[in-house]
Design a protein around this motif. Structure first.
Motif, PDB file in Angstrom:
ATOM      1  N   GLU A  41      27.619  26.179-125.027  1.00 52.97           N
ATOM      2  CA  GLU A  41      26.100  26.070-125.065  1.00 52.97           C
ATOM      3  C   GLU A  41      25.722  26.736-126.588  1.00 52.97           C
ATOM      4  OE1 GLU A  41      23.901  26.418-121.732  1.00 52.97           O
ATOM      5  OE2 GLU A  41      24.996  24.764-120.714  1.00 52.97           O
ATOM      6  N   TYR A  42      26.402  27.714-126.671  1.00 54.66           N
ATOM      7  CA  TYR A  42      26.060  28.848-127.919  1.00 54.66           C
ATOM      8  C   TYR A  42      25.873  27.965-129.155  1.00 54.66           C
ATOM      9  CZ  TYR A  42      31.024  28.999-128.876  1.00 54.66           C
ATOM     10  OH  TYR A  42      32.213  28.622-129.406  1.00 54.66           O
ATOM     11  N   ARG A  43      26.684  26.673-129.356  1.00 48.96           N
ATOM     12  CA  ARG A  43      26.509  26.103-130.654  1.00 48.96           C
ATOM     13  C   ARG A  43      25.306  25.062-130.556  1.00 48.96           C
ATOM     14  NH1 ARG A  43      31.071  25.772-133.187  1.00 48.96           N
ATOM     15  NH2 ARG A  43      33.017  26.458-132.123  1.00 48.96           N
ATOM     16  N   GLN A  44      24.353  25.035-129.715  1.00 49.84           N
ATOM     17  CA  GLN A  44      23.091  24.463-129.659  1.00 49.84           C
ATOM     18  C   GLN A  44      22.087  25.684-129.393  1.00 49.84           C
ATOM     19  OE1 GLN A  44      22.016  21.034-127.682  1.00 49.84           O
ATOM     20  NE2 GLN A  44      20.285  20.383-129.321  1.00 49.84           N
ATOM     21  N   GLY A  45      22.605  26.924-129.856  1.00 45.07           N
ATOM     22  CA  GLY A  45      21.742  28.262-129.546  1.00 45.07           C
ATOM     23  C   GLY A  45      21.939  29.103-130.716  1.00 45.07           C
ATOM     24  N   ILE A  46      22.519  30.180-130.304  1.00 46.84           N
ATOM     25  CA  ILE A  46      22.743  31.368-131.238  1.00 46.84           C
ATOM     26  C   ILE A  46      23.762  31.061-132.609  1.00 46.84           C
ATOM     27  CG2 ILE A  46      24.817  32.339-130.076  1.00 46.84           C
ATOM     28  CD1 ILE A  46      21.685  33.906-131.773  1.00 46.84           C
ATOM     29  N   TRP A  47      24.618  30.070-132.261  1.00 49.15           N
ATOM     30  CA  TRP A  47      25.446  29.742-133.385  1.00 49.15           C
ATOM     31  C   TRP A  47      24.738  29.094-134.684  1.00 49.15           C
ATOM     32  CZ3 TRP A  47      29.856  31.292-134.954  1.00 49.15           C
ATOM     33  CH2 TRP A  47      30.786  30.557-135.861  1.00 49.15           C
ATOM     34  N   PRO A  48      23.990  28.237-134.753  1.00 53.47           N
ATOM     35  CA  PRO A  48      23.030  27.737-135.786  1.00 53.47           C
ATOM     36  C   PRO A  48      22.078  28.828-136.548  1.00 53.47           C
ATOM     37  CG  PRO A  48      22.361  26.410-133.905  1.00 53.47           C
ATOM     38  CD  PRO A  48      23.566  27.324-133.677  1.00 53.47           C
ATOM     39  N   LEU A  49      21.794  29.507-135.709  1.00 58.94           N
ATOM     40  CA  LEU A  49      20.831  30.716-136.127  1.00 58.94           C
ATOM     41  C   LEU A  49      21.619  31.922-136.799  1.00 58.94           C
ATOM     42  CD1 LEU A  49      19.008  29.379-133.826  1.00 58.94           C
ATOM     43  CD2 LEU A  49      18.131  31.519-133.603  1.00 58.94           C
ATOM     44  N   TRP A  50      22.916  31.968-136.390  1.00 55.95           N
ATOM     45  CA  TRP A  50      23.754  33.104-137.257  1.00 55.95           C
ATOM     46  C   TRP A  50      24.077  32.392-138.284  1.00 55.95           C
ATOM     47  CZ3 TRP A  50      25.601  37.908-136.362  1.00 55.95           C
ATOM     48  CH2 TRP A  50      26.656  38.363-137.028  1.00 55.95           C
ATOM     49  N   GLN A  51      24.351  31.307-138.474  1.00 55.93           N
ATOM     50  CA  GLN A  51      24.904  30.689-139.810  1.00 55.93           C
ATOM     51  C   GLN A  51      23.572  30.795-140.690  1.00 55.93           C
ATOM     52  OE1 GLN A  51      26.244  26.661-138.308  1.00 55.93           O
ATOM     53  NE2 GLN A  51      28.199  27.241-138.839  1.00 55.93           N
ATOM     54  N   ALA A  52      22.430  30.360-140.220  1.00 54.10           N
ATOM     55  CA  ALA A  52      21.127  30.513-141.317  1.00 54.10           C
ATOM     56  C   ALA A  52      20.778  32.067-141.412  1.00 54.10           C
ATOM     57  CB  ALA A  52      20.038  29.606-140.520  1.00 54.10           C
ATOM     58  N   ARG A  53      21.121  32.919-140.740  1.00 59.22           N
ATOM     59  CA  ARG A  53      20.626  34.291-140.906  1.00 59.22           C
ATOM     60  C   ARG A  53      20.399  34.827-141.913  1.00 59.22           C
ATOM     61  NH1 ARG A  53      25.993  34.988-140.419  1.00 59.22           N
ATOM     62  NH2 ARG A  53      26.962  36.835-141.111  1.00 59.22           N
ATOM     63  N   LEU A  54      21.255  34.602-143.191  1.00 59.45           N
ATOM     64  CA  LEU A  54      20.886  35.349-144.499  1.00 59.45           C
ATOM     65  C   LEU A  54      19.624  34.725-145.162  1.00 59.45           C
ATOM     66  CD1 LEU A  54      24.668  35.722-145.767  1.00 59.45           C
ATOM     67  CD2 LEU A  54      22.975  37.348-144.690  1.00 59.45           C
ATOM     68  N   GLY A  55      19.156  33.447-144.643  1.00 64.87           N
ATOM     69  CA  GLY A  55      18.208  32.640-145.333  1.00 64.87           C
ATOM     70  C   GLY A  55      16.971  32.740-144.734  1.00 64.87           C
ATOM     71  N   PHE A  56      16.758  33.666-143.739  1.00 61.46           N
ATOM     72  CA  PHE A  56      15.474  33.988-142.750  1.00 61.46           C
ATOM     73  C   PHE A  56      14.653  34.919-143.644  1.00 61.46           C
ATOM     74  CE2 PHE A  56      17.887  33.135-138.600  1.00 61.46           C
ATOM     75  CZ  PHE A  56      17.486  32.145-138.691  1.00 61.46           C
ATOM     76  N   THR A  57      13.392  34.670-143.871  1.00 61.29           N
ATOM     77  CA  THR A  57      12.520  35.552-144.277  1.00 61.29           C
ATOM     78  C   THR A  57      11.390  36.215-143.219  1.00 61.29           C
ATOM     79  OG1 THR A  57      11.056  33.493-144.797  1.00 61.29           O
ATOM     80  CG2 THR A  57      12.486  34.320-146.381  1.00 61.29           C
TER      81      THR A  57
END
Length: 283
Positions: A60-76
């Motif tokens: 279930e983490y694949r529709q939870g924390i995983w996409p956020l982790w992959q996008a983390r460097l782009g967060f403002t």
């Protein structure tokens, strides 16, 4: 009934919603030096390896924390960046997401010398796992019922109290039990900050909790929900995550709304976030 083990769901979208809200509350509380007693009524294991057999079964983490982790460097967003930095510090290797920290970790790693943490867990296997975690010396692990344990320790000796209530709701009566426990807690500690998580399921049992709290006389209840999809008759399983925050810190609603604006597109095309005052300060 003690069959629930959170390892099967670790890092899912509900964890993201719950722990980001918890982090935002704690981040505000730490601005003052006065001591805080934290209580986690349903602690779980504390730290979940994503490669564990239970976690891999549903992933279930694949529709939870995983996409956020992959996008983390782009967060403002400031709150998201601080939360992601804390998440990174929980990893054995900072460049890889291999573990998801549960609420005992999120609460333990910020404890100061003057603070205390009480972690309740009733499941024998989960409590054994929790005991094996390396947590702050100010964290006390208790094998027992967290709701009755919370009421038994009130009022606390510290000037401030922060409680996280996060049951599995395997028993329908838990919705009413949570409402009664919260009403008792706020009667003893009027300005305590209480966070309550609840699942959004097709059966709609969460309305028992919401109605009971509204009728209890408790005030200043802020409600937020993160939904993967709109509820519908054909829906199966949990379609959304709900959080109630009683006596929320100033500005919590705006900070979380800004963070959720970045998060929801990563969880699926149908996901969305909504928030409101469930009970205002005076009615």
């Amino acid at each position: 009934m003690l069959s629930y083990q959170h390892a099967y769901h670790a890092g899912n979208f509900a964890d993201v919603h719950k722990h980001l809200t918890l982090y935002a509350v704690i981040d505000y509380l730490l601005r003052k030096k006065t001591a805080i007693t934290y209580v986690d009524t349903h602690a779980g294991r504390g730290l979940y390896p994503l490669v564990a057999q239970e976690t891999q079964r549903l992933q279930e983490y694949r529709q939870g924390i995983w996409p956020l982790w992959q996008a983390r460097l782009g967060f403002t967003d400031e709150l998201l960046n601080r939360w992601q930095a804390a998440l990174t510090s929980a990893q054995p290797m900072p460049e890889a997401l291999t573990h998801y920290p549960g609420s005992p970790w999120w609460l333990s790693h910020i404890l100061r010398e003057q603070d205390q943490l009480r972690l309740f867990e009733l499941h024998p296997g989960e409590h054994e796992q929790l005991n094996a975690q390396g947590l702050s010396p100010h964290a006390q692990r208790v094998f027992g019922n967290g709701l009755t344990g919370l009421t038994a320790m009130l009022p606390v000796s510290s000037p401030r109290l922060c409680v996280l209530i996060d049951p599995s709701y395997e028993r329908k009566v838990e919705y009413q039990e949570v409402a009664e426990t919260v009403a008792y807690t706020l009667a003893k500690v009027r300005h305590g900050v209480v966070l309550i998580w609840y699942p959004l399921l097709p059966a709609g049992h969460h309305h028992t909790l919401l109605t009971a709290l509204k009728e209890s006389g408790v005030r200043k209840i802020w409600r937020s929900e993160l939904l993967l999809r709109a509820p519908g008759e054909q829906a199966h399983g949990m379609y959304g995550s709900g959080m109630l925050v009683i006596n929320p810190p100033w500005g919590l609603d705006q900070r979380l709304a800004a963070a959720m604006e970045k998060i929801t597109p990563l969880l699926g095309a149908e996901s969305y976030y909504q928030a409101e005052w469930w009970v205002e300060e005076s009615q």
